[in-house]
Design a protein around this motif. Sequence first.
Motif, PDB file in Angstrom:
ATOM      1  N   PRO A  94      23.206   7.686   9.631  1.00 33.19           N
ATOM      2  CA  PRO A  94      22.229   6.854   9.570  1.00 33.19           C
ATOM      3  C   PRO A  94      22.510   5.257   9.698  1.00 33.19           C
ATOM      4  CG  PRO A  94      22.515   7.665   7.422  1.00 33.19           C
ATOM      5  CD  PRO A  94      23.435   8.389   8.541  1.00 33.19           C
ATOM      6  N   ASP A  95      21.909   4.490  10.357  1.00 32.65           N
ATOM      7  CA  ASP A  95      22.231   3.201  10.502  1.00 32.65           C
ATOM      8  C   ASP A  95      22.360   2.397   9.154  1.00 32.65           C
ATOM      9  OD1 ASP A  95      22.397   0.695  12.293  1.00 32.65           O
ATOM     10  OD2 ASP A  95      20.899  -0.081  11.208  1.00 32.65           O
ATOM     11  N   PRO A  96      21.765   2.824   7.971  1.00 28.67           N
ATOM     12  CA  PRO A  96      22.332   2.074   6.727  1.00 28.67           C
ATOM     13  C   PRO A  96      23.529   2.723   6.063  1.00 28.67           C
ATOM     14  CG  PRO A  96      19.910   2.901   6.653  1.00 28.67           C
ATOM     15  CD  PRO A  96      20.474   3.577   7.943  1.00 28.67           C
ATOM     16  N   SER A  97      24.320   3.386   6.967  1.00 29.66           N
ATOM     17  CA  SER A  97      25.554   3.956   6.403  1.00 29.66           C
ATOM     18  C   SER A  97      26.343   2.395   5.992  1.00 29.66           C
ATOM     19  CB  SER A  97      26.433   4.733   7.404  1.00 29.66           C
ATOM     20  OG  SER A  97      27.339   4.000   8.103  1.00 29.66           O
ATOM     21  N   PRO A  98      27.110   2.678   4.969  1.00 32.13           N
ATOM     22  CA  PRO A  98      28.225   1.619   4.329  1.00 32.13           C
ATOM     23  C   PRO A  98      28.882   0.753   5.634  1.00 32.13           C
ATOM     24  CG  PRO A  98      28.492   3.572   3.398  1.00 32.13           C
ATOM     25  CD  PRO A  98      27.470   3.850   4.269  1.00 32.13           C
ATOM     26  N   ILE A  99      29.308   1.778   6.511  1.00 31.92           N
ATOM     27  CA  ILE A  99      30.122   1.190   7.546  1.00 31.92           C
ATOM     28  C   ILE A  99      29.310   0.264   8.583  1.00 31.92           C
ATOM     29  CG2 ILE A  99      31.763   1.571   9.432  1.00 31.92           C
ATOM     30  CD1 ILE A  99      32.485   4.223   7.976  1.00 31.92           C
ATOM     31  N   SER A 100      28.029   0.700   8.901  1.00 34.27           N
ATOM     32  CA  SER A 100      27.372   0.203   9.473  1.00 34.27           C
ATOM     33  C   SER A 100      26.797  -1.199   9.056  1.00 34.27           C
ATOM     34  CB  SER A 100      26.020   0.972   9.855  1.00 34.27           C
ATOM     35  OG  SER A 100      25.143   0.329  10.955  1.00 34.27           O
ATOM     36  N   ALA A 156      29.600   4.564  11.807  1.00 36.89           N
ATOM     37  CA  ALA A 156      28.583   3.473  11.606  1.00 36.89           C
ATOM     38  C   ALA A 156      27.358   3.754  12.571  1.00 36.89           C
ATOM     39  CB  ALA A 156      29.179   2.146  12.106  1.00 36.89           C
ATOM     40  N   SER A 157      27.216   5.005  13.266  1.00 32.77           N
ATOM     41  CA  SER A 157      26.214   5.041  14.070  1.00 32.77           C
ATOM     42  C   SER A 157      26.244   6.538  14.791  1.00 32.77           C
ATOM     43  CB  SER A 157      26.849   4.196  15.512  1.00 32.77           C
ATOM     44  OG  SER A 157      26.154   4.531  16.627  1.00 32.77           O
ATOM     45  N   ASN A 158      25.117   6.899  14.953  1.00 34.89           N
ATOM     46  CA  ASN A 158      24.783   8.121  15.835  1.00 34.89           C
ATOM     47  C   ASN A 158      25.844   8.112  17.089  1.00 34.89           C
ATOM     48  OD1 ASN A 158      22.641   9.189  14.362  1.00 34.89           O
ATOM     49  ND2 ASN A 158      21.047   8.201  15.249  1.00 34.89           N
ATOM     50  N   HIS A 159      26.115   9.334  17.238  1.00 39.04           N
ATOM     51  CA  HIS A 159      27.309   9.372  18.334  1.00 39.04           C
ATOM     52  C   HIS A 159      27.156  10.517  19.105  1.00 39.04           C
ATOM     53  CE1 HIS A 159      29.770  10.380  14.901  1.00 39.04           C
ATOM     54  NE2 HIS A 159      30.449  11.206  15.729  1.00 39.04           N
ATOM     55  N   LEU A 160      27.899  10.706  20.167  1.00 39.72           N
ATOM     56  CA  LEU A 160      28.064  11.817  21.065  1.00 39.72           C
ATOM     57  C   LEU A 160      29.517  11.743  21.571  1.00 39.72           C
ATOM     58  CD1 LEU A 160      24.930  11.117  23.360  1.00 39.72           C
ATOM     59  CD2 LEU A 160      24.851  12.759  21.524  1.00 39.72           C
ATOM     60  N   ALA A 161      29.918  13.111  22.021  1.00 41.90           N
ATOM     61  CA  ALA A 161      31.138  13.259  22.505  1.00 41.90           C
ATOM     62  C   ALA A 161      31.051  13.720  23.874  1.00 41.90           C
ATOM     63  CB  ALA A 161      32.185  13.905  21.546  1.00 41.90           C
TER      64      ALA A 161
END
Length: 412
Positions: free
Chosen positions: A324-330, A345-350
């Motif tokens: 989620p965007d409100p994650s502490p790192i984000s 800090a972000s939705n991601h793909l690999a």
Amino acid sequence: MSTIEFEKNLEKYAQLIAEVGVNVQKGHTVVIQVSIDQAPLARLVTAHAYKLGAAEVILQWTDDFIQKEFLTHADSDRLENVPQYRIDQTDDWVSKGASRISIVSANPDALAGVDTDRVATYQSATGKALMNLREATQANRVSWTVVAAAGKEWAAKVFPDLATSDEQVAALWKEIFKTTRIDKEDPVLAWKNHDETLANKAAELNKEQFTALHYTAPGTDLTIGLPKNHLWEGAGSFNARGEKFMANMPTEEVFTAPDANHVDGYICSTKPLSYAGTTITSMKFTFKDGKVVDFSAEEGQDVLAKLLATDEGAKHLGEVALVPDPSPISQSGIIFYNTLFDENASNHLALGSAYAFNLQGGTEMSQEELKAAGLNRSQTHVDFMVGSAAMNIDGIKADGSRVPIFRNGDWA
Ligand code: ZN
Ligand code: ZN
């Protein structure tokens, strides 16, 4: 942070890495990969590992400068051919079920200016030669953890506005300690609770068994198929001996394997990616039937091209992760130029290989069986960040109905 406070935190961090990161037990072999700049932390982790009963702690020292010299000047046959003793060494680790600790602190631009062909050649050669080790790690047969330490050049890149190098390094350590919960009274307990929260999220998604996810955001309209019997995972994992470990600290993601042949549409990255010692920015990808058919990047386009050319699997996806965007790192608003932080800090793909444990029974399957089930196989696995406060994601069920998963960057 005073010196005394810093030393106390570093001690707690070393304990967390040994006890929660790879969960050292009596008789374990532990391999630590760490930069020579981070020797104080390496010594503390080693001491904690032995205190927990490790049979042996093996150090693999790295150095940005020497690696750059090697990649720039070494004879090309040395780049292309990994000596047998290195392969034997890693096979020995695998046979002992050795736990792996990677402490990352490198300059994100450590290899800027080095011939990208030479870097790609070396990466491909090591990727092939050390395949056993990678497969054992990616299938969670052994415990492994990736953690960070505040390298000088890295800190300078993250905090360019701070006046001195000492201030930059201190600021980065502060973020590392905060995001790994070292600032909590009992970090080990804090991680137990965090692990539970993410495991519950993964369990909710596993119940849904979506057949696909549909991502929309400015510059993004992408449908990602999910294989039958895929498994979402949270922070903690179990190795082949049934021992719990934490593959990344920090971690805020729940993730699974996509169907490598069913990805269609386009998506753009939302944070820079540090890959192969270079920063790649503003990437755009178009997928058809799972494969990248068009791509671009504002900076680092040639490095991205090399990554995609690694092998067939490098052009397909191997991970979908929700953060989620409100994650502490984000919310810190800091761009870390380091995937361990930016991906959390972000939705991601690999791009590249999928994790076998993201499929029911996957860790017992052969490479061919995994591939047949839709799990991408590749020598590489590189995360890139796509999330933002503007991202919506729908889960699509087998009957075609839609369930909102993310709205405006947060859990729906
Ligand atoms: Zn991830
Ligand atoms: Zn990943």
